[in-house]
Design a protein around this motif. Structure first.
Motif, PDB file in Angstrom:
ATOM      1  N   ALA A   1      -0.487  14.545  -1.096  1.00  0.00           N
ATOM      2  CA  ALA A   1       0.264  13.992   0.166  1.00  0.00           C
ATOM      3  C   ALA A   1       1.070  14.826   0.694  1.00  0.00           C
ATOM      4  O   ALA A   1       1.922  15.169   0.044  1.00  0.00           O
ATOM      5  N   ASP A   2       1.142  14.805   2.088  1.00  0.00           N
ATOM      6  CA  ASP A   2       1.942  15.848   2.485  1.00  0.00           C
ATOM      7  C   ASP A   2       3.122  15.270   3.666  1.00  0.00           C
ATOM      8  O   ASP A   2       4.170  15.781   3.565  1.00  0.00           O
ATOM      9  N   ALA A   3       2.882  13.970   3.791  1.00  0.00           N
ATOM     10  CA  ALA A   3       3.829  13.274   4.774  1.00  0.00           C
ATOM     11  C   ALA A   3       4.213  11.838   4.480  1.00  0.00           C
ATOM     12  O   ALA A   3       3.501  11.155   3.939  1.00  0.00           O
ATOM     13  N   LEU A   4       5.491  11.467   4.813  1.00  0.00           N
ATOM     14  CA  LEU A   4       5.698   9.903   4.315  1.00  0.00           C
ATOM     15  C   LEU A   4       4.979   8.924   4.956  1.00  0.00           C
ATOM     16  O   LEU A   4       4.739   7.877   4.339  1.00  0.00           O
ATOM     17  N   GLU A   5       4.976   9.223   6.249  1.00  0.00           N
ATOM     18  CA  GLU A   5       3.716   8.437   7.066  1.00  0.00           C
ATOM     19  C   GLU A   5       2.165   8.376   6.816  1.00  0.00           C
ATOM     20  O   GLU A   5       1.545   7.745   7.388  1.00  0.00           O
ATOM     21  N   GLU A   6       1.721   9.401   5.789  1.00  0.00           N
ATOM     22  CA  GLU A   6       0.634   9.524   5.601  1.00  0.00           C
ATOM     23  C   GLU A   6       0.047   8.296   4.899  1.00  0.00           C
ATOM     24  O   GLU A   6       0.626   7.684   4.021  1.00  0.00           O
ATOM     25  N   GLU A   7      -1.143   7.868   5.540  1.00  0.00           N
ATOM     26  CA  GLU A   7      -1.781   6.684   4.821  1.00  0.00           C
ATOM     27  C   GLU A   7      -2.836   6.999   3.513  1.00  0.00           C
ATOM     28  O   GLU A   7      -3.596   7.795   3.902  1.00  0.00           O
ATOM     29  N   ILE A   8      -2.586   6.156   2.658  1.00  0.00           N
ATOM     30  CA  ILE A   8      -3.482   6.333   1.371  1.00  0.00           C
ATOM     31  C   ILE A   8      -4.170   4.853   1.443  1.00  0.00           C
ATOM     32  O   ILE A   8      -3.767   3.834   1.410  1.00  0.00           O
ATOM     33  N   GLU A   9      -5.685   5.138   1.336  1.00  0.00           N
ATOM     34  CA  GLU A   9      -6.474   3.920   0.882  1.00  0.00           C
ATOM     35  C   GLU A   9      -6.505   3.789  -0.632  1.00  0.00           C
ATOM     36  O   GLU A   9      -7.206   4.764  -1.448  1.00  0.00           O
ATOM     37  N   LEU A  10      -6.117   2.680  -1.331  1.00  0.00           N
ATOM     38  CA  LEU A  10      -6.277   2.406  -2.719  1.00  0.00           C
ATOM     39  C   LEU A  10      -7.382   1.875  -3.326  1.00  0.00           C
ATOM     40  O   LEU A  10      -7.846   1.334  -2.523  1.00  0.00           O
ATOM     41  N   LYS A  11      -7.926   2.337  -4.401  1.00  0.00           N
ATOM     42  CA  LYS A  11      -9.148   1.954  -4.787  1.00  0.00           C
ATOM     43  C   LYS A  11      -8.743   1.338  -6.230  1.00  0.00           C
ATOM     44  O   LYS A  11      -7.406   1.775  -6.633  1.00  0.00           O
ATOM     45  N   ALA A  12      -9.636   0.862  -6.690  1.00  0.00           N
ATOM     46  CA  ALA A  12      -9.277   0.155  -8.188  1.00  0.00           C
ATOM     47  C   ALA A  12      -8.848   1.069  -9.264  1.00  0.00           C
ATOM     48  O   ALA A  12      -8.068   0.754 -10.143  1.00  0.00           O
ATOM     49  N   LYS A  13      -9.305   2.436  -9.295  1.00  0.00           N
ATOM     50  CA  LYS A  13      -8.947   3.334 -10.083  1.00  0.00           C
ATOM     51  C   LYS A  13      -8.099   4.517  -9.641  1.00  0.00           C
ATOM     52  O   LYS A  13      -8.019   5.643 -10.302  1.00  0.00           O
ATOM     53  N   THR A  14      -7.506   4.276  -8.534  1.00  0.00           N
ATOM     54  CA  THR A  14      -6.450   5.307  -7.902  1.00  0.00           C
ATOM     55  C   THR A  14      -5.337   5.416  -9.092  1.00  0.00           C
ATOM     56  O   THR A  14      -4.742   4.727  -9.469  1.00  0.00           O
TER      57      THR A  14
ATOM     58  N   ASP B   1       5.609   4.104   1.255  1.00  0.00           N
ATOM     59  CA  ASP B   1       5.545   2.629   0.471  1.00  0.00           C
ATOM     60  C   ASP B   1       5.654   3.113  -1.051  1.00  0.00           C
ATOM     61  O   ASP B   1       6.064   2.380  -1.806  1.00  0.00           O
ATOM     62  N   ILE B   2       4.904   4.189  -1.412  1.00  0.00           N
ATOM     63  CA  ILE B   2       4.712   4.161  -2.764  1.00  0.00           C
ATOM     64  C   ILE B   2       6.088   4.789  -3.284  1.00  0.00           C
ATOM     65  O   ILE B   2       6.247   4.467  -4.456  1.00  0.00           O
ATOM     66  N   ILE B   3       6.657   5.816  -2.874  1.00  0.00           N
ATOM     67  CA  ILE B   3       8.175   5.921  -3.322  1.00  0.00           C
ATOM     68  C   ILE B   3       8.812   5.013  -3.347  1.00  0.00           C
ATOM     69  O   ILE B   3       9.641   4.922  -4.121  1.00  0.00           O
ATOM     70  N   THR B   4       9.048   4.080  -2.551  1.00  0.00           N
ATOM     71  CA  THR B   4       9.830   3.021  -2.085  1.00  0.00           C
ATOM     72  C   THR B   4       9.816   2.012  -3.279  1.00  0.00           C
ATOM     73  O   THR B   4      10.575   1.779  -3.945  1.00  0.00           O
ATOM     74  N   GLU B   5       8.557   1.715  -3.695  1.00  0.00           N
ATOM     75  CA  GLU B   5       8.066   0.746  -4.591  1.00  0.00           C
ATOM     76  C   GLU B   5       8.279   1.329  -5.802  1.00  0.00           C
ATOM     77  O   GLU B   5       8.862   0.441  -6.963  1.00  0.00           O
ATOM     78  N   ARG B   6       8.112   2.512  -6.173  1.00  0.00           N
ATOM     79  CA  ARG B   6       8.500   3.344  -7.466  1.00  0.00           C
ATOM     80  C   ARG B   6       9.930   3.135  -7.790  1.00  0.00           C
ATOM     81  O   ARG B   6      10.219   2.567  -8.975  1.00  0.00           O
ATOM     82  N   VAL B   7      10.532   3.484  -6.816  1.00  0.00           N
ATOM     83  CA  VAL B   7      11.951   3.606  -7.001  1.00  0.00           C
ATOM     84  C   VAL B   7      12.715   2.113  -7.094  1.00  0.00           C
ATOM     85  O   VAL B   7      13.578   2.212  -8.182  1.00  0.00           O
ATOM     86  N   LYS B   8      12.243   1.146  -6.401  1.00  0.00           N
ATOM     87  CA  LYS B   8      12.675  -0.146  -6.461  1.00  0.00           C
ATOM     88  C   LYS B   8      12.484  -0.780  -8.052  1.00  0.00           C
ATOM     89  O   LYS B   8      13.369  -1.423  -8.500  1.00  0.00           O
ATOM     90  N   LYS B   9      11.190  -0.312  -8.632  1.00  0.00           N
ATOM     91  CA  LYS B   9      10.837  -0.902  -9.773  1.00  0.00           C
ATOM     92  C   LYS B   9      11.907  -0.070 -10.869  1.00  0.00           C
ATOM     93  O   LYS B   9      12.463  -0.839 -11.700  1.00  0.00           O
ATOM     94  N   GLU B  10      11.987   1.230 -10.801  1.00  0.00           N
ATOM     95  CA  GLU B  10      12.871   1.967 -11.993  1.00  0.00           C
ATOM     96  C   GLU B  10      14.330   1.353 -11.545  1.00  0.00           C
ATOM     97  O   GLU B  10      14.988   1.122 -12.890  1.00  0.00           O
ATOM     98  N   VAL B  11      14.981   1.175 -10.608  1.00  0.00           N
ATOM     99  CA  VAL B  11      16.105   0.580 -10.576  1.00  0.00           C
ATOM    100  C   VAL B  11      16.249  -0.714 -11.155  1.00  0.00           C
ATOM    101  O   VAL B  11      17.572  -1.012 -11.865  1.00  0.00           O
ATOM    102  N   GLU B  12      15.484  -1.492 -10.531  1.00  0.00           N
ATOM    103  CA  GLU B  12      15.269  -2.787 -11.129  1.00  0.00           C
ATOM    104  C   GLU B  12      15.379  -3.011 -12.695  1.00  0.00           C
ATOM    105  O   GLU B  12      16.184  -3.799 -13.270  1.00  0.00           O
TER     106      GLU B  12
END
Length: 129
Positions: A103-116, A31-42
């Motif tokens: 982070a090691d794997a694409l499916e690894e889950e990350i818990e986001l916090k306010a200052k992540t 999700d992180i990679i996908t959203e980052r790439v979408k934003k920079e391409v847009e």
């Protein structure tokens, strides 16, 4: 939730920063990679500047000191860029640190916090090797 995204050199020096907005507190590395790439391409496709400065090189681009130059300036396909970025992550073309945890794997889950803070560190191949 807005999260700080940085590109860093191996030395830890930050060379690019942006923010991404996620609606869920638990996301995957994919999700992180996908959203980052979408934003920079847009952003690139809206303005079509001379250079594309993104996570991965677009097809048909020439790598220069200022970024990736497309001849002629053209729209970048976000889906192709996402696929290339996911592939690069799996082939160790870059790694991702989430609050200094790698982070090691694409499916690894990350818990986001306010200052992540999420850092992308590109690896450069050695000359001759």
């Amino acid at each position: 939730m807005k999260i700080l995204i940085k590109d860093e050199l191996l030395s830890g020096k930050s060379v690019y920063e942006t923010e991404l907005d996620f609606s869920n507190e638990i996301i995957t590395v994919k999700d992180i990679i996908t959203e980052r790439v979408k934003k920079e391409v847009e952003e690139y496709n809206k303005k079509l500047p001379a250079y594309f400065n993104g996570l991965v090189e677009p097809m048909e681009a020439e790598k220069t000191l200022n970024g990736y130059k497309l001849k002629p300036k053209k729209i970048i396909d976000a889906e192709k860029q996402i696929y290339a970025a996911l592939d690069a992550f799996q082939k160790n073309g870059f790694f991702i640190l989430v609050d200094n945890y790698q982070a090691d794997a694409l499916e690894e889950e990350i818990e986001l916090k306010a200052k992540t803070t999420i850092s992308f560190v590109k690896l450069t191949p050695l000359i001759g090797g």
